[in-house]
Design a protein around this motif. Structure first.
Motif, PDB file in Angstrom:
ATOM      1  N   TYR A 100       0.832  -1.202   0.000  1.00  0.00           N
ATOM      2  CA  TYR A 100       0.000   0.000   0.000  1.00  0.00           C
ATOM      3  C   TYR A 100       0.866   1.251   0.000  1.00  0.00           C
ATOM      4  O   TYR A 100       1.762   1.401   0.828  1.00  0.00           O
ATOM      5  CB  TYR A 100      -0.918  -0.005   1.222  1.00  0.00           C
ATOM      6  CG  TYR A 100      -1.851   1.190   1.275  1.00  0.00           C
ATOM      7  CD1 TYR A 100      -2.939   1.272   0.418  1.00  0.00           C
ATOM      8  CD2 TYR A 100      -1.641   2.210   2.201  1.00  0.00           C
ATOM      9  CE1 TYR A 100      -3.801   2.357   0.469  1.00  0.00           C
ATOM     10  CE2 TYR A 100      -2.499   3.297   2.257  1.00  0.00           C
ATOM     11  CZ  TYR A 100      -3.567   3.365   1.387  1.00  0.00           C
ATOM     12  OH  TYR A 100      -4.409   4.447   1.430  1.00  0.00           O
ATOM     13  N   CYS A 107      -2.413   0.527  -4.239  1.00  0.00           N
ATOM     14  CA  CYS A 107      -1.424  -0.533  -4.149  1.00  0.00           C
ATOM     15  C   CYS A 107      -0.428  -0.401  -5.301  1.00  0.00           C
ATOM     16  O   CYS A 107      -0.831  -0.236  -6.463  1.00  0.00           O
ATOM     17  CB  CYS A 107      -2.093  -1.906  -4.192  1.00  0.00           C
ATOM     18  SG  CYS A 107      -3.092  -2.266  -2.724  1.00  0.00           S
ATOM     19  N   SER A 358      -6.797  -2.123  -2.140  1.00  0.00           N
ATOM     20  CA  SER A 358      -6.407  -1.969  -0.735  1.00  0.00           C
ATOM     21  C   SER A 358      -7.586  -2.281   0.174  1.00  0.00           C
ATOM     22  O   SER A 358      -8.742  -2.009  -0.166  1.00  0.00           O
ATOM     23  CB  SER A 358      -5.915  -0.543  -0.475  1.00  0.00           C
ATOM     24  OG  SER A 358      -6.940   0.393  -0.792  1.00  0.00           O
ATOM     25  N   LYS A 359      -7.258  -2.859   1.323  1.00  0.00           N
ATOM     26  CA  LYS A 359      -8.279  -3.224   2.295  1.00  0.00           C
ATOM     27  C   LYS A 359      -7.741  -2.981   3.685  1.00  0.00           C
ATOM     28  O   LYS A 359      -6.585  -3.310   3.981  1.00  0.00           O
ATOM     29  CB  LYS A 359      -8.661  -4.694   2.109  1.00  0.00           C
ATOM     30  CG  LYS A 359      -9.747  -5.168   3.061  1.00  0.00           C
ATOM     31  CD  LYS A 359     -10.048  -6.636   2.833  1.00  0.00           C
ATOM     32  CE  LYS A 359     -11.113  -7.134   3.782  1.00  0.00           C
ATOM     33  NZ  LYS A 359     -11.395  -8.581   3.586  1.00  0.00           N
ATOM     34  N   GLU A 360      -8.575  -2.410   4.519  1.00  0.00           N
ATOM     35  CA  GLU A 360      -8.158  -2.099   5.883  1.00  0.00           C
ATOM     36  C   GLU A 360      -8.386  -3.302   6.775  1.00  0.00           C
ATOM     37  O   GLU A 360      -9.500  -3.852   6.852  1.00  0.00           O
ATOM     38  CB  GLU A 360      -8.948  -0.904   6.409  1.00  0.00           C
ATOM     39  CG  GLU A 360      -8.489  -0.446   7.792  1.00  0.00           C
ATOM     40  CD  GLU A 360      -9.247   0.773   8.283  1.00  0.00           C
ATOM     41  OE1 GLU A 360      -8.951   1.254   9.386  1.00  0.00           O
ATOM     42  OE2 GLU A 360     -10.152   1.226   7.553  1.00  0.00           O
ATOM     43  N   GLU A 361      -7.334  -3.723   7.450  1.00  0.00           N
ATOM     44  CA  GLU A 361      -7.399  -4.836   8.385  1.00  0.00           C
ATOM     45  C   GLU A 361      -6.605  -4.474   9.632  1.00  0.00           C
ATOM     46  O   GLU A 361      -5.412  -4.190   9.549  1.00  0.00           O
ATOM     47  CB  GLU A 361      -6.816  -6.113   7.759  1.00  0.00           C
ATOM     48  CG  GLU A 361      -7.655  -6.689   6.645  1.00  0.00           C
ATOM     49  CD  GLU A 361      -7.074  -7.985   6.122  1.00  0.00           C
ATOM     50  OE1 GLU A 361      -5.978  -8.359   6.613  1.00  0.00           O
ATOM     51  OE2 GLU A 361      -7.675  -8.607   5.226  1.00  0.00           O
ATOM     52  N   TYR A 365      -3.644  -0.840   6.175  1.00  0.00           N
ATOM     53  CA  TYR A 365      -4.078  -1.117   4.814  1.00  0.00           C
ATOM     54  C   TYR A 365      -3.169  -2.179   4.201  1.00  0.00           C
ATOM     55  O   TYR A 365      -1.948  -2.082   4.246  1.00  0.00           O
ATOM     56  CB  TYR A 365      -4.039   0.153   3.965  1.00  0.00           C
ATOM     57  CG  TYR A 365      -5.172   1.115   4.255  1.00  0.00           C
ATOM     58  CD1 TYR A 365      -6.413   0.965   3.641  1.00  0.00           C
ATOM     59  CD2 TYR A 365      -5.003   2.162   5.164  1.00  0.00           C
ATOM     60  CE1 TYR A 365      -7.459   1.832   3.924  1.00  0.00           C
ATOM     61  CE2 TYR A 365      -6.034   3.045   5.452  1.00  0.00           C
ATOM     62  CZ  TYR A 365      -7.263   2.868   4.817  1.00  0.00           C
ATOM     63  OH  TYR A 365      -8.283   3.742   5.088  1.00  0.00           O
ATOM     64  N   CYS A 367      -2.916  -5.023   0.701  1.00  0.00           N
ATOM     65  CA  CYS A 367      -3.331  -5.233  -0.683  1.00  0.00           C
ATOM     66  C   CYS A 367      -3.866  -6.657  -0.832  1.00  0.00           C
ATOM     67  O   CYS A 367      -3.170  -7.620  -0.497  1.00  0.00           O
ATOM     68  CB  CYS A 367      -2.164  -4.997  -1.639  1.00  0.00           C
ATOM     69  SG  CYS A 367      -1.568  -3.295  -1.651  1.00  0.00           S
ATOM     70  N   VAL A 368      -5.091  -6.772  -1.340  1.00  0.00           N
ATOM     71  CA  VAL A 368      -5.740  -8.063  -1.516  1.00  0.00           C
ATOM     72  C   VAL A 368      -6.274  -8.164  -2.936  1.00  0.00           C
ATOM     73  O   VAL A 368      -6.395  -7.162  -3.649  1.00  0.00           O
ATOM     74  CB  VAL A 368      -6.892  -8.253  -0.497  1.00  0.00           C
ATOM     75  CG1 VAL A 368      -6.364  -8.284   0.922  1.00  0.00           C
ATOM     76  CG2 VAL A 368      -7.942  -7.165  -0.654  1.00  0.00           C
ATOM     77  N   LYS A 370      -9.240  -8.884  -5.568  1.00  0.00           N
ATOM     78  CA  LYS A 370     -10.685  -8.773  -5.672  1.00  0.00           C
ATOM     79  C   LYS A 370     -11.107  -9.196  -7.068  1.00  0.00           C
ATOM     80  O   LYS A 370     -10.678  -8.608  -8.067  1.00  0.00           O
ATOM     81  CB  LYS A 370     -11.142  -7.338  -5.404  1.00  0.00           C
ATOM     82  CG  LYS A 370     -12.658  -7.167  -5.476  1.00  0.00           C
ATOM     83  CD  LYS A 370     -13.070  -5.727  -5.234  1.00  0.00           C
ATOM     84  CE  LYS A 370     -14.577  -5.574  -5.325  1.00  0.00           C
ATOM     85  NZ  LYS A 370     -14.990  -4.158  -5.120  1.00  0.00           N
TER      86      LYS A 370
END
Length: 631
Positions: A100, A107, A358-361, A365, A367-368, A370
Motif C-alpha cells: 500500500y 497498491c 487496498s483493504k483495511e485490516e 491497509y 493489498c488483496v 478482488k
C-alpha cells in the motif's frame, strides 16, 4: 403390401380390429375384454390408438427449443471463457509483491531484490561457482566428502586420547573434546548425511509404490477388454451356471472381508490402538446384519431368479450381435472429456479476472485480490453447462443403445442391419438431439434437487414444513425417474418428441398390462452382484501377487483397492449397457405384443412370463393368462 412391412414408412394408421389386418398366427393372444366387462371398460378398450413400429424413414427435428437453449448455453460459456482468457490480470499470482502506497492511496508493485551481492557464495547454486569449494562443485561428492575436505583426521586409526609410547612419532595428536565446536560440526554433518540417506530411502519407497500402482492399473485396463468380452460370452452361453455360481459369493465374499479386516486389525498393534475392540465388534456385527439383509432379499426373490437368468441370456445375445457399441460408447465418453478441457481452462483463467485493491485490516491497509463481479456468474454458467452436457451425454448413449438394439430386434435377420449403429448415431445427434437435450435437462434438474434434499437431510432440518417439502420433492423425483426410464428408448424407436414419447410409452404398457417397474429390479441386482464378486476376486489375486511375489508389504492393499475400483468402474459401464439393452428389448416386446406380431420368438418366450401390472390386472378380473405367440 401392408404399411407395417414398409421399412421406410412410420406406421401411423389407426388400429382397426378387422380380419384383414390380423396377422396369421397359430396361437393368437387372448382377447383383452373379459366376458363380463363394464361399458366404460369396453369403450376404453375400443378407443382408437396409433400403431407403433420402428421408424426407418427420415425423421423431423423434435424439441428444437431445448436444442437452441443448450447451444446458447455452450456458446455463452465458450464466449465468456475466451474473453476471460484474453483479459486476465497477469498480477494475480503477485499479490504478495504489492504494498500500500500512502502517497497515492493505492497498491503499488514493488520488485523485491536479493540483499546479497551477486558474487556471494551460497549453497543454492545461484552464486559464483568459483568461490564454492571443489568438493561442493562435484556432483559425485557427498556431505562426508565435504567433512574430509575441510577437517583433518589422523592418518591411522586412533582414539580421541591416543598416544603411542615408546616410539617416536612424526605427528602429535591432541584429544578432541566431544563438546568442542569441531566435534559438534562433525556430528551435525553426520546426522545430516543420515537424514539424506533416510530421505533417499523414502523417495525410493514412494517411487516403488507409484511404479507398482501405475503398472497394476495399466495391466488392469488392458486386461479389462478381454475380461468384459469373456463375461459377455459367459452370460450368453452359460448364464444359469454363472448366476447360480455367483449367488453364494454374494455372501461368502462380504463375510471373508468382514472377518479378515477384524482379525488383521486385532493383530496389528497400530490398528488396535486407534480402533478399540468395542468399536470393532460393533462394525463387525453391523456388516453381518447387512449380509443378512442381502440373504433375505435373495430368498424372497428366489422365484424370480430363473426368469432373470433367461432375461440376461436374451439380452446378452442381443448385445453380442451389436459389439460396435463397446467402441462407440467409450468414444462418446472420451469426447465429453475433450469437451470439458477448454471449459476447465476457462475456469482457471476466469479466476485471474480482477484487480488488486487496498483493504483495511486491524487499522492497517493491505493489498488483496478482488475478483470481478461477473466471475461468480460465469462459474455458475460453466458448471451448469458441465452438468447438463454430462446428463445429455448419458441420455445420448441410452438413445444409441436403444436405437441399435431396436433395429436388430425388428429385423428379420438375426445379425441385424449393417448400418444400425451409424443410423442411431445420426438420429441421436440429428433429429432427436433436442429430445436428448430435454431429457438431459430433466435429469440434471432431478440430480440437483436430489442433492439439495440430501444436504438438507444431513443438516437435520426439523419442522413439519421441511418434512412436507422433502416428501413432495422425493415423490417428484421418483416420478421423473419413472417417466424417463423408457421414454428415451421409445423415442429412439419412433423418433417422437419427449413428451409425446412419454405419453405413448405409458399408453403402450398400459394397454398390454405391462409394468415398467419389475423388468429390471432383480436383473440389475444380480448383475451388480456378479461384477462385485468378479472384481473382488481380481483384487484378491492382485493383492496376493503384490504381497508375496513382488514383496510390496502393506502397500499392496492400497494398490489392490485401486485396481478393484478401476475394474468395477469398467464392469459397471458394461452392466449399464446391458441394463439398457434389457429395457429396450422390453419396449420392443411391448410394441410386438401391441401389434400382434413376433420378430424375435426367443424374446417372447421369455418376456411373456413377466408379471403384469397390478393396477391393470385388478381392474380386469377374469383376464386369461398370457401365452407366448408362436409363428
Amino acid at each position: 403390401m401392408d404399411s407395417s412391412d414398409d421399412p421406410n414408412k412410420l406406421a401411423s394408421t389407426l388400429h382397426e380390429p378387422t380380419a384383414a389386418t390380423q396377422p396369421l398366427l397359430s396361437k393368437p393372444y387372448p382377447t383383452l375384454e373379459p366376458p363380463t366387462a363394464s361399458t366404460s371398460a369396453a369403450e376404453d378398450d375400443q378407443t382408437p390408438y396409433l400403431q407403433i413400429s420402428y421408424n426407418y424413414g427420415p425423421r423431423s427435428l423434435k424439441d428444437l427449443p431445448f436444442l437452441i437453449l443448450f447451444c446458447l448455453l455452450v456458446l455463452c460459456t465458450f464466449g465468456f471463457g475466451i474473453f476471460a482468457s484474453v483479459n486476465r490480470n497477469p498480477h494475480r499470482s503477485q499479490v504478495s509483491s504489492f504494498f500500500y502506497n500512502t502517497s497515492s492511496s493505492s497498491c503499488s508493485f514493488v520488485k523485491v531484490r536479493s540483499p546479497f551481492p551477486s558474487n556471494y557464495s551460497n549453497w543454492s547454486g545461484n552464486s559464483n561457482s568459483a568461490e564454492i569449494p571443489a568438493s561442493l562443485n562435484s556432483s559425485k561428492s557427498s556431505v562426508l566428502d565435504v567433512v574430509h575436505a575441510n577437517i583433518s583426521f589422523p592418518t591411522r586409526p586412533t582414539s580421541l586420547n591416543y598416544s603411542k609410547s615408546g616410539e617416536n612419532s612424526s605427528f602429535s595428536e591432541k584429544p578432541v573434546s566431544l563438546n568442542s565446536p569441531r566435534s559438534a560440526l562433525l556430528n551435525g554433518l553426520i546426522d545430516y548425511s543420515s537424514y539424506l540417506g533416510n530421505f533417499a530411502w523414502l523417495n525410493s519407497r514412494e517411487s516403488s509404490i507409484l511404479e507398482s500402482l501405475i503398472w497394476t492399473l495399466v495391466i488392469t485396463l488392458i486386461l479389462s477388454v478381454p475380461f468384459v468380452f469373456s463375461v459377455l460370452l459367459l452370460l450368453k452361453h452359460y448364464t444359469k451356471q454363472i448366476v447360480y455360481t455367483s449367488l453364494p459369493f454374494f455372501v461368502i465374499v462380504p463375510i471373508f472381508f468382514n472377518v479378515y479386516w477384524f482379525v488383521a486389525c486385532t493383530v496389528s498393534s497400530k490398528c488396535s490402538d486407534a480402533f478399540p475392540l468395542a468399536y470393532r465388534i460393533v462394525v463387525l456385527i453391523f456388516v453381518f446384519l447387512i449380509i443378512g439383509v442381502i440373504v433375505w432379499i435373495s430368498i424372497i426373490n428366489w422365484h424370480r431368479i430363473e426368469l432373470t437368468v433367461r432375461i440376461i441370456a436374451v439380452s446378452s445375445n442381443a448385445l453380442s450381435r451389436n459389439l460396435g457399441l463397446f467402441g462407440v460408447l467409450p468414444a462418446l465418453t472420451l469426447g465429453l472429456f475433450v469437451f470439458y478441457v477448454p471449459i476447465v481452462v476457462f475456469l482457471i483463467f476466469t479466476n485471474s479476472n480482477g484487480k488488486i485493491v487496498s483493504k483495511e485490516e486491524h487499522g492497517e491497509y493491505v493489498c488483496v485480490w478482488k475478483r470481478d463481479n461477473w466471475v461468480p456468474a460465469y462459474y455458475t454458467l460453466a458448471i451448469l453447462t458441465i452438468l447438463w452436457s454430462a446428463a445429455a451425454m448419458v441420455e445420448a448413449q441410452v438413445y444409441v443403445i436403444s436405437g441399435t438394439i431396436a433395429q436388430w430386434y425388428f429385423s428379420k435377420d438375426d445379425a441385424g442391419p449393417k448400418h444400425g449403429l451409424r443410423s442411431s448415431l445420426r438420429n441421436a445427434f440429428g433429429p432427436s438431439s433436442g429430445t436428448i437435450c430435454f431429457s438431459g435437462l430433466l435429469i440434471c434438474v432431478v440430480r440437483i434437487v436430489r442433492s439439495v434434499v440430501d444436504s438438507g437431510r444431513q443438516e437435520d432440518a426439523s419442522g413439519i414444513v421441511n418434512l412436507i417439502l422433502r416428501c413432495c420433492a422425493n415423490a417428484l423425483l421418483w416420478s421423473v425417474d419413472f417417466l424417463n426410464k423408457f421414454t428415451i428408448s421409445f423415442a429412439a424407436i419412433t423418433g417422437e418428441a419427449y413428451c409425446s414419447a412419454a405419453r405413448m410409452t405409458y399408453e403402450l404398457l398400459k394397454r398390454n398390462l405391462l409394468s415398467t417397474v419389475i423388468v429390471e429390479t432383480v436383473s440389475t441386482r444380480i448383475l451388480s452382484g456378479i461384477i462385485l464378486v468378479l472384481s473382488a476376486i481380481y483384487a484378491i489375486l492382485v493383492c496376493v501377487l503384490l504381497k508375496f511375489i513382488f514383496h510390496l508389504d502393506d502397500d499392496a492393499y492400497f494398490v489392490a483397492v485401486m485396481a478393484w475400483v478401476l475394474l468395477i468402474v469398467i464392469l459397471g459401464f458394461f452392466v449399464h449397457i446391458l441394463e439398457n439393452v434389457i429395457n429396450t428389448i422390453y419396449v420392443c416386446y411391448a410394441v410386438d405384443r401391441d401389434r400382434g406380431e413376433v420378430y424375435k420368438q426367443d424374446v417372447h418366450e421369455v418376456y411373456v412370463h413377466l408379471p403384469i401390472s397390478r393396477s391393470q390386472s385388478s381392474r380386469r378380473a377374469g383376464f386369461v393368462p398370457r401365452t407366448p405367440i408362436v409363428v
